[in-house]
Scaffold this active site. Structure first.
Site, PDB file in Angstrom:
ATOM      1  N   HIS A 135       0.860  -1.188   0.000  1.00  0.00           N
ATOM      2  CA  HIS A 135       0.000   0.000   0.000  1.00  0.00           C
ATOM      3  C   HIS A 135       0.897   1.239   0.000  1.00  0.00           C
ATOM      4  O   HIS A 135       1.941   1.256   0.660  1.00  0.00           O
ATOM      5  CB  HIS A 135      -0.925  -0.008   1.226  1.00  0.00           C
ATOM      6  CG  HIS A 135      -2.002   1.028   1.125  1.00  0.00           C
ATOM      7  ND1 HIS A 135      -1.747   2.370   1.335  1.00  0.00           N
ATOM      8  CD2 HIS A 135      -3.311   0.936   0.788  1.00  0.00           C
ATOM      9  CE1 HIS A 135      -2.872   3.051   1.138  1.00  0.00           C
ATOM     10  NE2 HIS A 135      -3.832   2.197   0.799  1.00  0.00           N
ATOM     11  N   GLU A 205      -4.104   1.819  -7.329  1.00  0.00           N
ATOM     12  CA  GLU A 205      -4.471   2.921  -6.439  1.00  0.00           C
ATOM     13  C   GLU A 205      -3.550   4.109  -6.723  1.00  0.00           C
ATOM     14  O   GLU A 205      -2.461   4.218  -6.112  1.00  0.00           O
ATOM     15  CB  GLU A 205      -4.290   2.508  -4.982  1.00  0.00           C
ATOM     16  CG  GLU A 205      -5.198   1.404  -4.522  1.00  0.00           C
ATOM     17  CD  GLU A 205      -5.503   1.523  -3.021  1.00  0.00           C
ATOM     18  OE1 GLU A 205      -6.680   1.498  -2.670  1.00  0.00           O
ATOM     19  OE2 GLU A 205      -4.574   1.657  -2.215  1.00  0.00           O
ATOM     20  N   GLY A 211      -7.863   9.179  -0.693  1.00  0.00           N
ATOM     21  CA  GLY A 211      -8.330  10.110   0.335  1.00  0.00           C
ATOM     22  C   GLY A 211      -8.481  11.550  -0.134  1.00  0.00           C
ATOM     23  O   GLY A 211      -8.603  12.459   0.683  1.00  0.00           O
ATOM     24  N   SER A 254     -10.600   6.946  -3.254  1.00  0.00           N
ATOM     25  CA  SER A 254     -11.803   7.790  -3.219  1.00  0.00           C
ATOM     26  C   SER A 254     -13.053   7.124  -3.794  1.00  0.00           C
ATOM     27  O   SER A 254     -13.897   7.794  -4.392  1.00  0.00           O
ATOM     28  CB  SER A 254     -11.537   9.124  -3.928  1.00  0.00           C
ATOM     29  OG  SER A 254     -10.556   9.853  -3.227  1.00  0.00           O
TER      30      SER A 254
HETATM   31  P1  PGA Z   1      -9.701   5.945   0.184  1.00  0.00           P
HETATM   32  O1  PGA Z   1      -8.477   4.951   0.433  1.00  0.00           O
HETATM   33  O2  PGA Z   1     -10.866   5.132  -0.286  1.00  0.00           O
HETATM   34  O3  PGA Z   1      -9.946   6.603   1.525  1.00  0.00           O
HETATM   35  O4  PGA Z   1      -9.259   6.926  -0.853  1.00  0.00           O
HETATM   36  C1  PGA Z   1      -8.262   3.842  -0.392  1.00  0.00           C
HETATM   37  C2  PGA Z   1      -7.026   3.099   0.025  1.00  0.00           C
HETATM   38  O5  PGA Z   1      -6.043   3.738   0.438  1.00  0.00           O
HETATM   39  O6  PGA Z   1      -6.989   1.865  -0.029  1.00  0.00           O
END
Ligand code: PGA
Length: 297
Positions: A135, A205, A211, A254
């Protein structure tokens, strides 16, 4: 390119959030939604990835509820759980677990002097079937390199954990056009020499979407799906990974109940990795129900 239908994989990544109280409320809410729409929930695979300290508690709650659910459906068909042996019940419990669980990270080592690290062996024992690796928050906050992630993948998969590998570019790499090579390099150096790997979930991602409320356009996600697919095909052709490696591609960054449908409809997108929106059980359940109705045949 044609594609086989796969159940959408919907993953809640709670990051370093939640508490025992929140956990209980969330699970109650999830079970209620599951019972009200069990047919729909059977169309998807749901996975919850909480902080490690919550795993044991969550797994026992889920196992108790799953066992009760199995007993009830057996009773409806005039079967009794006592007629089954322990092995059959264990098998049933794995297949019929109402929601699966995963860890947010693991050590590349199995045991020893590694203060603060968590072994994939103990994660499997506590009930995890999955582990998120690479991640961007771990890559950035803990300086995790592709080389380390590759070691973690080997160790996790040897210990029966299915890997959810996160990849994704910075805004800088997107803007200067180097993002395609960046993504390929991340995949090749993380799994490029791991012939024993039988399956992998790759989560695209983009760091700038996590976020932030910003998400890539559908054609941008599709472009990355193709790059992932082509890179895996390349590794197979070079005989660097097994030709039978089962690949699933999911998107994260998001995601919410407003954008979930349109993201899931993108070709090759097999699921979602959800951070903030997964903490709210009503929002998460909404996303699950939307996902259960996606039909890409
Ligand atoms: P988010 O995070 O949905 O809050 O953007 C996704 C993630 O980091 O796996």
């Amino acid at each position: 390119m044609s594609k086989q239908y796969k159940k959408p994989i919907i993953i809640a990544n709670w990051k370093m959030n939640s508490s025992f109280e929140h956990c209980e409320l969330w699970l109650d809410g999830f079970f209620n939604n599951f019972y009200q729409n069990s047919q729909k929930f059977r169309n998807i695979t749901t996975i919850i990835c909480p902080q490690a300290v919550l795993l044991d508690f969550i797994d026992s709650e889920i196992m108790d509820e799953s066992l009760e659910n199995i007993e009830q459906s057996m009773a409806e068909h005039n079967y009794k759980i006592n007629n089954f042996n322990e092995k059959d019940i264990d098998r049933l419990l794995i297949d019929e677990k109402i929601i699966k669980i995963g860890s947010q990270d693991c050590s590349p080592e199995l045991e020893g002097s590694f203060t603060g690290d968590i072994s994939p062996k103990i994660l499997y024992e506590v009930g995890c079937e999955f582990v998120i690796l690479g991640h961007s928050e771990r890559r950035i906050n803990h300086n995790e390199s592709n080389e380390l992630i590759s070691k973690k993948i080997i160790s996790a998969s040897k210990n029966n954990l299915k890997v959810i590998l996160c990849i994704g570019e910075t805004m800088n790499a997107r803007e200067n056009g180097s993002y395609k090579q960046f993504i390929k390099d991340q995949i090749i150096s993380s799994i490029g020499n791991n012939k024993d790997l039988s399956s992998i979930i790759i989560a695209y991602e983009p760091i700038w979407a996590i976020g932030t409320g910003r998400i890539p356009k559908n054609n941008e996600i599709f472009e990355i799906n193709e790059i992932i697919k082509m890179t895996i095909d390349y590794l197979k052709k070079q005989e660097l990974i097994s030709e039978n490696l089962d690949l699933s591609i999911i998107y994260g960054g998001s995601v919410n109940s407003e954008n979930a449908k349109s993201i899931l409809e993108i070709e090759w997108t097999d699921g979602l990795l959800i951070g903030k929106s997964s903490l709210d059980i009503d929002e998460f359940a909404k996303i699950c129900l939307i996902s259960s109705e996606i039909n890409k045949q």
